[in-house]
Design an enzyme around this catalytic site. Sequence first.
Site, PDB file in Angstrom:
ATOM      1  N   CYS A   1      35.935  39.806  66.961  1.00  0.00           N
ATOM      2  CA  CYS A   1      35.702  39.040  65.726  1.00  0.00           C
ATOM      3  C   CYS A   1      34.351  39.344  65.085  1.00  0.00           C
ATOM      4  O   CYS A   1      34.075  38.886  63.979  1.00  0.00           O
ATOM      5  CB  CYS A   1      35.833  37.545  66.002  1.00  0.00           C
TER       6      CYS A   1
ATOM      7  N   HIS B   1      32.314  33.452  60.641  1.00  0.00           N
ATOM      8  CA  HIS B   1      33.632  33.839  61.139  1.00  0.00           C
ATOM      9  C   HIS B   1      34.526  32.593  61.107  1.00  0.00           C
ATOM     10  O   HIS B   1      34.090  31.492  61.416  1.00  0.00           O
ATOM     11  CB  HIS B   1      33.471  34.368  62.567  1.00  0.00           C
TER      12      HIS B   1
ATOM     13  N   ASN C   1      42.488  32.506  61.591  1.00  0.00           N
ATOM     14  CA  ASN C   1      41.531  33.476  62.129  1.00  0.00           C
ATOM     15  C   ASN C   1      42.159  34.867  62.064  1.00  0.00           C
ATOM     16  O   ASN C   1      43.064  35.178  62.833  1.00  0.00           O
ATOM     17  CB  ASN C   1      41.193  33.087  63.578  1.00  0.00           C
TER      18      ASN C   1
HETATM   19  O1  UT7 Z   1      37.779  34.134  67.238  1.00  0.00           O
HETATM   20  C1  UT7 Z   1      37.556  34.276  68.602  1.00  0.00           C
HETATM   21  C2  UT7 Z   1      36.876  33.114  69.161  1.00  0.00           C
HETATM   22  N1  UT7 Z   1      37.805  32.023  69.366  1.00  0.00           N
HETATM   23  C3  UT7 Z   1      37.428  30.780  69.107  1.00  0.00           C
HETATM   24  O2  UT7 Z   1      36.359  30.566  68.604  1.00  0.00           O
HETATM   25  C4  UT7 Z   1      38.353  29.653  69.510  1.00  0.00           C
HETATM   26  C5  UT7 Z   1      37.571  28.566  70.230  1.00  0.00           C
HETATM   27  N2  UT7 Z   1      38.373  27.465  70.712  1.00  0.00           N
HETATM   28  C6  UT7 Z   1      39.051  26.616  69.903  1.00  0.00           C
HETATM   29  O3  UT7 Z   1      39.085  26.791  68.717  1.00  0.00           O
HETATM   30  C7  UT7 Z   1      39.704  25.407  70.506  1.00  0.00           C
HETATM   31  O4  UT7 Z   1      39.263  25.254  71.836  1.00  0.00           O
HETATM   32  C8  UT7 Z   1      41.253  25.442  70.489  1.00  0.00           C
HETATM   33  C9  UT7 Z   1      41.755  25.312  69.063  1.00  0.00           C
HETATM   34  C10 UT7 Z   1      41.744  26.736  71.085  1.00  0.00           C
HETATM   35  C11 UT7 Z   1      41.806  24.267  71.282  1.00  0.00           C
HETATM   36  O5  UT7 Z   1      41.292  23.045  70.797  1.00  0.00           O
HETATM   37  P1  UT7 Z   1      40.649  21.979  71.803  1.00  0.00           P
HETATM   38  O6  UT7 Z   1      40.268  20.830  70.997  1.00  0.00           O
HETATM   39  O7  UT7 Z   1      39.579  22.699  72.563  1.00  0.00           O
HETATM   40  O8  UT7 Z   1      41.864  21.582  72.692  1.00  0.00           O
HETATM   41  P2  UT7 Z   1      42.026  21.692  74.267  1.00  0.00           P
HETATM   42  O9  UT7 Z   1      42.319  23.085  74.662  1.00  0.00           O
HETATM   43  O10 UT7 Z   1      40.885  20.976  74.919  1.00  0.00           O
HETATM   44  O11 UT7 Z   1      43.335  20.813  74.453  1.00  0.00           O
HETATM   45  C12 UT7 Z   1      43.340  19.394  74.215  1.00  0.00           C
HETATM   46  C13 UT7 Z   1      44.758  18.899  74.346  1.00  0.00           C
HETATM   47  C14 UT7 Z   1      45.467  19.421  75.591  1.00  0.00           C
HETATM   48  O12 UT7 Z   1      46.299  18.396  76.084  1.00  0.00           O
HETATM   49  P3  UT7 Z   1      45.821  17.502  77.345  1.00  0.00           P
HETATM   50  O13 UT7 Z   1      45.565  18.489  78.447  1.00  0.00           O
HETATM   51  O14 UT7 Z   1      44.589  16.800  76.869  1.00  0.00           O
HETATM   52  O15 UT7 Z   1      46.988  16.627  77.561  1.00  0.00           O
HETATM   53  C15 UT7 Z   1      46.337  20.533  75.079  1.00  0.00           C
HETATM   54  O16 UT7 Z   1      47.493  20.743  75.846  1.00  0.00           O
HETATM   55  O17 UT7 Z   1      45.535  19.365  73.225  1.00  0.00           O
HETATM   56  C16 UT7 Z   1      46.719  19.998  73.721  1.00  0.00           C
HETATM   57  N3  UT7 Z   1      47.073  21.036  72.766  1.00  0.00           N
HETATM   58  C17 UT7 Z   1      47.866  20.819  71.714  1.00  0.00           C
HETATM   59  N4  UT7 Z   1      48.493  19.722  71.285  1.00  0.00           N
HETATM   60  C18 UT7 Z   1      49.235  19.826  70.173  1.00  0.00           C
HETATM   61  C19 UT7 Z   1      46.676  22.347  72.758  1.00  0.00           C
HETATM   62  N5  UT7 Z   1      47.218  22.968  71.707  1.00  0.00           N
HETATM   63  C20 UT7 Z   1      47.956  22.047  71.055  1.00  0.00           C
HETATM   64  C21 UT7 Z   1      48.749  22.095  69.887  1.00  0.00           C
HETATM   65  N6  UT7 Z   1      49.365  20.968  69.478  1.00  0.00           N
HETATM   66  N7  UT7 Z   1      48.886  23.228  69.151  1.00  0.00           N
END
Ligand code: UT7
Length: 340
Positions: free
Chosen positions: A116, A257, A287
């Site tokens: 990225c 980004h 992204n």
């Molecule tokens: O460009 C390259 C660099 N990449 C980035 O900068 C990405 C960085 N990371 C992120 O943007 C975020 O961490 C994500 C968007 C990938 C995830 O968001 P988050 O707020 O960190 O969610 P999480 O992974 O902590 O998940 C929280 C909850 C989980 O459920 P439990 O375990 O709390 O029950 C996930 O299973 O949200 C759940 N979850 C979803 N729920 C509904 C994960 N994806 C989804 C979804 N819809 N699409």
Amino acid sequence: MEKINAIITGVGGYVPEYVLNNEELSRMVDTTDEWIMTRIGVKERRILTEEGLGTSYMARKAAKQLLQKTGVDPQSIDVVIVTTTTPDYHFPSTASIVIGKLGLENAYAYDFSAACCGFLYALDVACNMIQSGRHKRIIVIGADKMSSMVDYTDRATCPIFGDGAGAVLVEGTTEDNIGLIDSHLRTDGKGLPFLHMKAGGSVCPPSHFTVDHRLHYIYQEGRTVFRYAVTAMSQDCSIIAERNNLTKDNIAYVIPHQANLRIIEAVSKRLELPMEKVLVNIQHYGNTSAACMPLVLWEFEKQLKKGDNLVFTAFGAGFVHGASLYRWAYDGAQAAAPLK
Ligand code: UT7
């Protein structure tokens, strides 16, 4: 010899027609528009759906528009750099395909891999090449077909990414204090476990096993990447701001980004910069990796004015990160309107 500064003199872009919105996505995986909007900030993303078309197709479209808008003679281009994580093939380079299709006969071309941060790094390299006096016109293209490595059964990654390409023309000028002014670019190498594709490279070449075990998709530990991204981008911007006496009053815009709206907002908060000064188009493209930053320039070109201090910042797999101060060199409103 008079000092040469390197400036962007035009912007082109391309995004595919097909719009994959959150409603359609929520029929593919267990998610909702509300979750995606509050956690990521993406409403829709463009997907290159036509079979047989890859990153070079979008890169070529963006470069072609750039050539049309700027009106430069294609045969005056010296170099084409394509930065991408999703090349058409392992080899030859995507850039070689682009150059062949565009019929640029006096240029050489190569691909540049920095996830990225591809555009941020490649712009720096291109500017240095111009400043050396050995090159006059370089096209830098950030292009990615992220849909080619997104697992559309994984709700944690599939809402994030989209496809697109953006291109800029970099040329020299003897005008002072314009163009790329300063960069702080770093790669810490700690990122591999948190963001990668497990198979398909030389460590784990493709096999029936790798396909059966779904190892050809983006693997990401989102929370860790999120934390690193906010810290690194904020620190990089602060270093650039301090070194160049930038304040919230003399920064025109930050161009980050576009990985997650919450990352962008957290960075803006740490920099104490209002969101009005942060250019964002994540809501409709997601992204697009290396294409994010040039697509922001493409979309907001009209409102950029000569002398605007722009701070570019990015973060990605590796981990690669950094920030640059770029002083915009022309009134965007006078540039030809993008030809879709
Ligand atoms: O460009 C390259 C660099 N990449 C980035 O900068 C990405 C960085 N990371 C992120 O943007 C975020 O961490 C994500 C968007 C990938 C995830 O968001 P988050 O707020 O960190 O969610 P999480 O992974 O902590 O998940 C929280 C909850 C989980 O459920 P439990 O375990 O709390 O029950 C996930 O299973 O949200 C759940 N979850 C979803 N729920 C509904 C994960 N994806 C989804 C979804 N819809 N699409």
